[in-house]
Design an enzyme around this catalytic site. Structure first.
Site, PDB file in Angstrom:
ATOM      1  N   ASN A 136       9.257  -3.201   6.829  1.00  0.00           N
ATOM      2  CA  ASN A 136       9.392  -1.916   6.154  1.00  0.00           C
ATOM      3  C   ASN A 136      10.837  -1.484   5.986  1.00  0.00           C
ATOM      4  OD1 ASN A 136       6.500  -1.312   6.046  1.00  0.00           O
ATOM      5  ND2 ASN A 136       6.674  -1.234   8.268  1.00  0.00           N
ATOM      6  N   ARG A 143      23.983 -25.349  -0.881  1.00  0.00           N
ATOM      7  CA  ARG A 143      23.105 -24.439  -1.617  1.00  0.00           C
ATOM      8  C   ARG A 143      22.853 -24.952  -3.030  1.00  0.00           C
ATOM      9  NH1 ARG A 143      26.082 -20.731  -4.869  1.00  0.00           N
ATOM     10  NH2 ARG A 143      28.294 -21.183  -4.758  1.00  0.00           N
ATOM     11  N   LEU A 192      -2.299  -6.901  -0.777  1.00  0.00           N
ATOM     12  CA  LEU A 192      -1.783  -5.599  -1.212  1.00  0.00           C
ATOM     13  C   LEU A 192      -0.278  -5.689  -1.444  1.00  0.00           C
ATOM     14  CD1 LEU A 192      -3.743  -3.118   1.071  1.00  0.00           C
ATOM     15  CD2 LEU A 192      -4.433  -4.288  -1.042  1.00  0.00           C
ATOM     16  N   GLU A 247      -3.243   6.468  12.271  1.00  0.00           N
ATOM     17  CA  GLU A 247      -1.893   6.292  11.740  1.00  0.00           C
ATOM     18  C   GLU A 247      -0.905   7.103  12.582  1.00  0.00           C
ATOM     19  OE1 GLU A 247      -0.789   4.164   9.306  1.00  0.00           O
ATOM     20  OE2 GLU A 247      -2.835   3.471   9.647  1.00  0.00           O
ATOM     21  N   LYS A 295       9.293  -4.287  -2.903  1.00  0.00           N
ATOM     22  CA  LYS A 295       9.492  -4.795  -1.536  1.00  0.00           C
ATOM     23  C   LYS A 295       8.993  -6.225  -1.346  1.00  0.00           C
ATOM     24  CE  LYS A 295       7.241  -2.980   1.965  1.00  0.00           C
ATOM     25  NZ  LYS A 295       6.928  -2.145   3.152  1.00  0.00           N
ATOM     26  N   ALA A 352       1.379  -3.359  -3.982  1.00  0.00           N
ATOM     27  CA  ALA A 352       1.689  -2.343  -4.999  1.00  0.00           C
ATOM     28  C   ALA A 352       2.686  -1.298  -4.512  1.00  0.00           C
ATOM     29  CB  ALA A 352       0.404  -1.649  -5.438  1.00  0.00           C
ATOM     30  N   ARG A 358      11.362   2.676   2.532  1.00  0.00           N
ATOM     31  CA  ARG A 358      12.225   2.557   3.698  1.00  0.00           C
ATOM     32  C   ARG A 358      13.222   1.414   3.569  1.00  0.00           C
ATOM     33  NH1 ARG A 358       6.817   2.638   7.224  1.00  0.00           N
ATOM     34  NH2 ARG A 358       6.083   1.960   5.186  1.00  0.00           N
ATOM     35  N   ASP A 384       3.591  -7.195   2.809  1.00  0.00           N
ATOM     36  CA  ASP A 384       4.796  -7.011   3.623  1.00  0.00           C
ATOM     37  C   ASP A 384       4.563  -7.443   5.071  1.00  0.00           C
ATOM     38  OD1 ASP A 384       3.194  -4.931   4.486  1.00  0.00           O
ATOM     39  OD2 ASP A 384       4.798  -3.433   4.488  1.00  0.00           O
TER      40      ASP A 384
HETATM   41  C1  UD1 Z   1       0.088  -0.010   7.179  1.00  0.00           C
HETATM   42  C2  UD1 Z   1      -1.175   0.518   7.858  1.00  0.00           C
HETATM   43  C3  UD1 Z   1      -0.937   0.588   9.352  1.00  0.00           C
HETATM   44  C4  UD1 Z   1      -0.548  -0.783   9.882  1.00  0.00           C
HETATM   45  C5  UD1 Z   1       0.620  -1.369   9.109  1.00  0.00           C
HETATM   46  C6  UD1 Z   1       0.770  -2.826   9.479  1.00  0.00           C
HETATM   47  C7  UD1 Z   1      -2.342   1.995   6.303  1.00  0.00           C
HETATM   48  C8  UD1 Z   1      -2.612   3.382   5.900  1.00  0.00           C
HETATM   49  N1  UD1 Z   1      -1.498   1.811   7.334  1.00  0.00           N
HETATM   50  O1  UD1 Z   1       1.110   0.943   7.389  1.00  0.00           O
HETATM   51  O2  UD1 Z   1      -2.098   1.024  10.027  1.00  0.00           O
HETATM   52  O3  UD1 Z   1      -0.239  -0.690  11.271  1.00  0.00           O
HETATM   53  O4  UD1 Z   1       0.407  -1.297   7.696  1.00  0.00           O
HETATM   54  O5  UD1 Z   1       1.913  -3.400   8.887  1.00  0.00           O
HETATM   55  O6  UD1 Z   1      -2.892   1.069   5.737  1.00  0.00           O
HETATM   56  N2  UD1 Z   1       0.253  -0.744  -0.603  1.00  0.00           N
HETATM   57  C9  UD1 Z   1      -0.365  -0.766  -1.830  1.00  0.00           C
HETATM   58  N3  UD1 Z   1      -0.767   0.426  -2.409  1.00  0.00           N
HETATM   59  C10 UD1 Z   1      -0.569   1.600  -1.793  1.00  0.00           C
HETATM   60  C11 UD1 Z   1       0.061   1.635  -0.541  1.00  0.00           C
HETATM   61  C12 UD1 Z   1       0.460   0.435   0.039  1.00  0.00           C
HETATM   62  O7  UD1 Z   1      -0.569  -1.837  -2.417  1.00  0.00           O
HETATM   63  O8  UD1 Z   1      -0.955   2.619  -2.379  1.00  0.00           O
HETATM   64  C13 UD1 Z   1       0.667  -2.021   0.004  1.00  0.00           C
HETATM   65  C14 UD1 Z   1       2.161  -2.140   0.237  1.00  0.00           C
HETATM   66  O9  UD1 Z   1       2.794  -2.783  -0.849  1.00  0.00           O
HETATM   67  C15 UD1 Z   1       2.242  -2.985   1.506  1.00  0.00           C
HETATM   68  C16 UD1 Z   1       0.945  -2.683   2.227  1.00  0.00           C
HETATM   69  O10 UD1 Z   1       0.074  -2.129   1.275  1.00  0.00           O
HETATM   70  O11 UD1 Z   1       2.285  -4.358   1.187  1.00  0.00           O
HETATM   71  C17 UD1 Z   1       1.114  -1.726   3.385  1.00  0.00           C
HETATM   72  O12 UD1 Z   1       1.663  -0.485   2.931  1.00  0.00           O
HETATM   73  P1  UD1 Z   1       2.771   0.297   3.744  1.00  0.00           P
HETATM   74  O13 UD1 Z   1       3.107   1.529   3.014  1.00  0.00           O
HETATM   75  O14 UD1 Z   1       3.880  -0.616   4.109  1.00  0.00           O
HETATM   76  O15 UD1 Z   1       1.954   0.706   5.057  1.00  0.00           O
HETATM   77  P2  UD1 Z   1       2.482   0.935   6.545  1.00  0.00           P
HETATM   78  O16 UD1 Z   1       3.066   2.288   6.659  1.00  0.00           O
HETATM   79  O17 UD1 Z   1       3.308  -0.206   6.956  1.00  0.00           O
HETATM   80 CA    CA Z   2       4.201  -1.956   5.915  1.00  0.00          CA
END
Ligand code: UD1
Ligand code: CA
Length: 422
Positions: free
Chosen positions: A232, A304, A12, A160, A26, A14, A19, A107
């Site tokens: 994040n 470097r 994932l 969450e 990111k 996207a 933050r 991430d």
């Molecule tokens: C997410 C989890 C949380 C977990 C944490 C671990 C969810 C709802 N929450 O929270 O339970 O403890 O990760 O690090 O899954 N992304 C997409 N499309 C979207 C939203 C996010 O591709 O629509 C990707 C982001 O680029 C990222 C990852 O999914 O790589 C996680 O998204 P992020 O918004 O960072 O979730 P957290 O709040 O960290």
């Molecule tokens: Ca995250």
């Protein structure tokens, strides 16, 4: 019959990363010389999956460009409606796939291949419909919390933070987001996910509870928080960098490099260093640098831009080497800048030497031969070539194109040949 061992990986990537307050997507933020997503994809690739699908959305073009040449498929999540929706976007790219789908987060860059391998082995051994990787976080803020049945301790779901009660927020077991799901369960379960939550998003984290409600087996496995922390915020990035640095330095120590002070030494990944080389404190070695064996580097040195340092060479304090090649036994012991230069074997670069490589528009090279004696404070205005065994006097300014011949001695400003008394 599908092979039970068939594996596909969905990464994932996207999300926007609000933050982080950065324009860069990111997952492209640099972690020790490579974007975070490279770390994740390296771990993914080492598992030899049948397919890797990267879900892109925010900054899709930049992410795809950066990953060009990697054997991955892309799935577009045009609107970022949550992690559950993101996985659903990979459906077409996974058409016909019937094995285990491993979901990784772009991430969460530091997860190691061995950890994922153990996790998948547990998942298969337990014949689970889904398995979740969790960790115990010293500070669980921001993460989804692991909910367990009070009596039995059995895992029942993920909550969450924004949807959690004060008591649930005190739970320190967190979801890493990393999930293994059998493909045949995945798509129908994903469709069951709603968006009735604080963020109005389709949470992938609702999937385990949904499967449990449907009578499926869902298992959890623990991991070390240091390798599954999410990035994040700038503070998370700093924490991840310190874990990554330790890991890289440990690798060099194990191969016989004497890093004297790991805590003050910065070595990017993708740096090679030969055994017997000593790295003194406060040294920064950026990605692509290659250092031979039995060298002395630092303290306070910066290497470097793909610097290449030959065996037994010495780069001393306050010396910066950029995109330069130094031959065996070459020495630059104090206060020098060597940029876009070639320095031959056994050459001594005196204190305060500068290769003036930039004319305001373009970079030029300085070529210095073998066994040259570069006097203190010499400035080479590039492009310029200095022959083997040549000598420059202290403070010489060797002008562009005024090449110094083999064995010749030059001095002064601008530098001119000095007649040798015979
Ligand atoms: C997410 C989890 C949380 C977990 C944490 C671990 C969810 C709802 N929450 O929270 O339970 O403890 O990760 O690090 O899954 N992304 C997409 N499309 C979207 C939203 C996010 O591709 O629509 C990707 C982001 O680029 C990222 C990852 O999914 O790589 C996680 O998204 P992020 O918004 O960072 O979730 P957290 O709040 O960290
Ligand atoms: Ca995250």
């Amino acid at each position: 019959m599908p092979k039970r061992s068939a594996l596909a990986i969905v990464v994932l990537a996207a999300g926007k990363g609000e933050r982080m307050r950065s324009e860069l997507p990111k997952v492209l933020i640099d972690l020790l010389g490579a974007p975070m997503i490279d770390w994740v994809l390296d771990a993914a690739t080492d598992l030899s999956p049948e397919r890797i699908v990267v879900v892109v959305g925010h900054g899709a073009k930049a992410v795809k460009e950066r990953l060009a040449g990697r054997p991955v498929r892309f799935a577009l999540q045009a609107e970022q409606l949550g992690t559950g929706h993101a996985v659903l976007c990979a459906r077409r790219a996974l058409a016909g796939f019937t094995g285990t789908v491993l979901v990784l987060y772009g991430d969460v860059p530091l997860v190691r291949t061995e950890t994922l391998r153990d996790f998948l082995a547990n998942h298969r051994r337990r014949r689970a419909a889904a398995s979740l990787l969790f960790a115990e976080a010293p500070d669980p803020r921001g993460y989804g919390r692991i909910l367990r049945e009070e009596e039995t301790g059995r895992f029942v779901g993920i909550r969450e933070e924004r949807d959690a009660s004060p008591a649930q927020r005190r739970i320190r077991e967190i979801s890493t987001g990393i999930l293994a799901v059998e493909a045949k369960e995945l798509w129908s379960a994903l469709r069951g996910i709603g968006r009735e939550n604080a963020q109005g998003e389709y949470y992938l984290t609702d999937l385990p509870a949904l499967l449990l409600e449907g009578g499926r087996r869902v298992e959890v496995s623990g991991a070390d928080f240091a390798e599954v922390r999410g990035v994040n915020s700038p503070a998370d990035l700093a924490a991840a960098l310190s874990v990554a640095r330790e890991r890289v330095v440990a690798g060099h120590l194990a191969s016989g490099v004497r890093v004297l002070d790991a805590s003050s030494t910065w070595i990017d990944r993708d740096v090679t260093i030969g055994p017997g080389t000593v790295i003194h404190p406060f040294t920064v070695i950026r990605g692509g640098t290659r250092i031979g064996r039995d060298c002395e580097i630092g303290p306070f040195a910066t290497l470097r831009g793909g610097a290449e340092i030959g065996d037994e060479a010495c780069i001393g304090n306050f010396v910066e080497v950029k995109k330069s090649v130094l031959g065996r036994g070459a020495k630059a012991k104090h206060l020098a800048y060597l940029g876009d230069a070639t320095v031959g074997e056994g050459t001594n670069v005196g204190c305060g030497t500068i290769t003036a490589n930039y004319d305001g528009k373009r970079k030029h090279r300085t070529i210095i031969g073998r066994e040259v004696h570069v006097g203190s404070g010499t400035i080479f205005v590039a492009p310029v070539t200095v022959g083997d065994h040549a000598v420059t006097g202290a403070g010489a300014v060797v002008l562009r194109g005024r090449d110094v011949g083999r064995g010749e001695t030059v001095a002064g400003v601008p530098a001119r040949p000095v007649r040798r008394e015979r």
